[in-house]
Design a protein around this motif. Structure first.
Motif, mmCIF file in Angstrom:
data_model
loop_
_atom_site.group_PDB
_atom_site.id
_atom_site.type_symbol
_atom_site.label_atom_id
_atom_site.label_comp_id
_atom_site.label_asym_id
_atom_site.label_seq_id
_atom_site.Cartn_x
_atom_site.Cartn_y
_atom_site.Cartn_z
ATOM 1 N N ARG A 17 0.834 -1.210 0.000
ATOM 2 C CA ARG A 17 0.000 0.000 0.000
ATOM 3 C C ARG A 17 0.869 1.260 0.000
ATOM 4 N N ASP A 18 1.970 1.236 0.743
ATOM 5 C CA ASP A 18 2.865 2.396 0.789
ATOM 6 C C ASP A 18 3.439 2.719 -0.589
ATOM 7 N N LEU A 19 3.635 1.682 -1.411
ATOM 8 C CA LEU A 19 4.263 1.870 -2.717
ATOM 9 C C LEU A 19 3.316 2.415 -3.783
ATOM 10 N N VAL A 20 2.003 2.365 -3.530
ATOM 11 C CA VAL A 20 1.045 2.747 -4.579
ATOM 12 C C VAL A 20 1.310 4.141 -5.147
ATOM 13 N N PRO A 21 1.512 5.179 -4.328
ATOM 14 C CA PRO A 21 1.765 6.503 -4.927
ATOM 15 C C PRO A 21 3.002 6.525 -5.826
ATOM 16 N N TYR A 22 4.028 5.780 -5.434
ATOM 17 C CA TYR A 22 5.244 5.734 -6.251
ATOM 18 C C TYR A 22 4.987 4.995 -7.560
ATOM 19 N N LEU A 23 4.186 3.942 -7.493
ATOM 20 C CA LEU A 23 3.852 3.182 -8.700
ATOM 21 C C LEU A 23 3.092 4.059 -9.685
ATOM 22 N N ILE A 24 2.148 4.831 -9.172
ATOM 23 C CA ILE A 24 1.388 5.742 -10.039
ATOM 24 C C ILE A 24 2.318 6.783 -10.654
ATOM 25 N N GLU A 25 3.167 7.387 -9.821
ATOM 26 C CA GLU A 25 4.088 8.416 -10.310
ATOM 27 C C GLU A 25 5.041 7.856 -11.358
ATOM 28 N N GLU A 26 5.623 6.685 -11.081
ATOM 29 C CA GLU A 26 6.570 6.101 -12.041
ATOM 30 C C GLU A 26 5.877 5.733 -13.346
ATOM 31 N N SER A 27 4.637 5.260 -13.264
ATOM 32 C CA SER A 27 3.894 4.929 -14.483
ATOM 33 C C SER A 27 3.693 6.172 -15.341
ATOM 34 N N HIS A 28 3.345 7.287 -14.692
ATOM 35 C CA HIS A 28 3.139 8.532 -15.436
ATOM 36 C C HIS A 28 4.454 9.073 -15.998
ATOM 37 N N GLU A 29 5.547 8.835 -15.298
ATOM 38 C CA GLU A 29 6.842 9.268 -15.837
ATOM 39 C C GLU A 29 7.222 8.452 -17.070
ATOM 40 N N VAL A 30 6.853 7.174 -17.097
ATOM 41 C CA VAL A 30 7.068 6.376 -18.312
ATOM 42 C C VAL A 30 6.236 6.946 -19.458
ATOM 43 N N ILE A 31 4.982 7.272 -19.166
ATOM 44 C CA ILE A 31 4.106 7.841 -20.203
ATOM 45 C C ILE A 31 4.704 9.132 -20.745
ATOM 46 N N ASP A 32 5.175 10.000 -19.850
ATOM 47 C CA ASP A 32 5.804 11.252 -20.294
ATOM 48 C C ASP A 32 7.015 10.966 -21.182
ATOM 49 N N ALA A 33 7.817 9.980 -20.802
ATOM 50 C CA ALA A 33 9.014 9.655 -21.589
ATOM 51 C C ALA A 33 8.637 9.111 -22.956
ATOM 52 N N VAL A 34 7.566 8.335 -23.025
ATOM 53 C CA VAL A 34 7.104 7.805 -24.315
ATOM 54 C C VAL A 34 6.607 8.937 -25.206
ATOM 55 N N GLU A 35 5.819 9.834 -24.616
ATOM 56 C CA GLU A 35 5.147 10.845 -25.426
ATOM 57 C C GLU A 35 6.001 12.087 -25.703
#
Length: 201
Positions: A17-35
């Motif tokens: 549960r503690d990792l969820v915010p980091y998982l969301i943030e890292e996922s969005h950073e991947v999206i930014d890097a792709v786009e």
């Protein structure tokens, strides 16, 4: 990851549960890097996202009741991908992307037999536009249609705004567009415009 989990006092205390915010943030950073990023950005952000998978797996391996590790995660994924690609790993044929999707959906339906609704399995934590597009697709599968014509071109209330936004998402889905990505890309243009205005002042 094992060394970090064993020897870092912060990492030792972290839960799924503690990792969820980091998982969301890292996922969005991947999206930014792709786009909008470079190849170096994408390489780095994919690594950060992989770290999240490794971290969750390390936490799971220490569960006293139902432990699993990264090898179990990879094994489960491999089995799923083999099942969902019978045209690659078995004797089925798929000459078009549409035929691949038929195989994929048939395998997925067989895996999810316990689901009672087409809405089961849709993550409610998705961003609202992406969730709307996903639900619109599931609704169509259940025979529920959404009027792609906005109820109000200029909404007079939040309820009318919601109707108009859902209608736009239905239009995006009908056209094969990604509503979430289209808004993100338009926002990038807006950000460029703001920075240009700031530089000019």
């Amino acid at each position: 990851m094992h060394a970090v989990r064993d020897r870092c006092v912060w990492s030792q205390q972290i839960t799924h549960r503690d990792l969820v915010p980091y998982l969301i943030e890292e996922s969005h950073e991947v999206i930014d890097a792709v786009e909008a990023g470079s190849r170096d950005d994408l390489r780095e952000e994919l690594g950060d996202l992989l770290w999240q998978v490794l971290f969750h797996s390390a936490i799971a391996a220490q569960d006293p009741d139902d432990p699993f590790d990264i090898d179990d995660v990879a094994r489960t994924l491999t089995e799923k991908m083999v099942r969902r690609h019978p045209h690659v790993f078995a004797g089925e044929v798929a000459d078009t992307p549409e035929q691949v999707l038929v195989h994929w959906n048939a395998a997925k339906a067989a895996e999810k037999r316990t689901r009672r609704s087409v809405l089961d399995g849709v993550p409610r934590g998705m961003p609202a536009l992406a969730l709307a597009q996903k639900l619109a697709g599931r609704a169509a599968g259940a025979g529920v249609t959404i009027d792609p014509t906005p109820a109000a071109v200029s909404p007079d209330s939040e309820a009318e705004l919601g109707e108009a936004l859902l209608a736009l998402v239905a239009t995006a889905r009908a056209e094969g567009w990604d509503a979430e990505r289209s808004l993100r890309e338009r926002l990038r243009v807006l950000e460029d415009d703001v920075r240009a205005a700031e530089a000019a002042s």
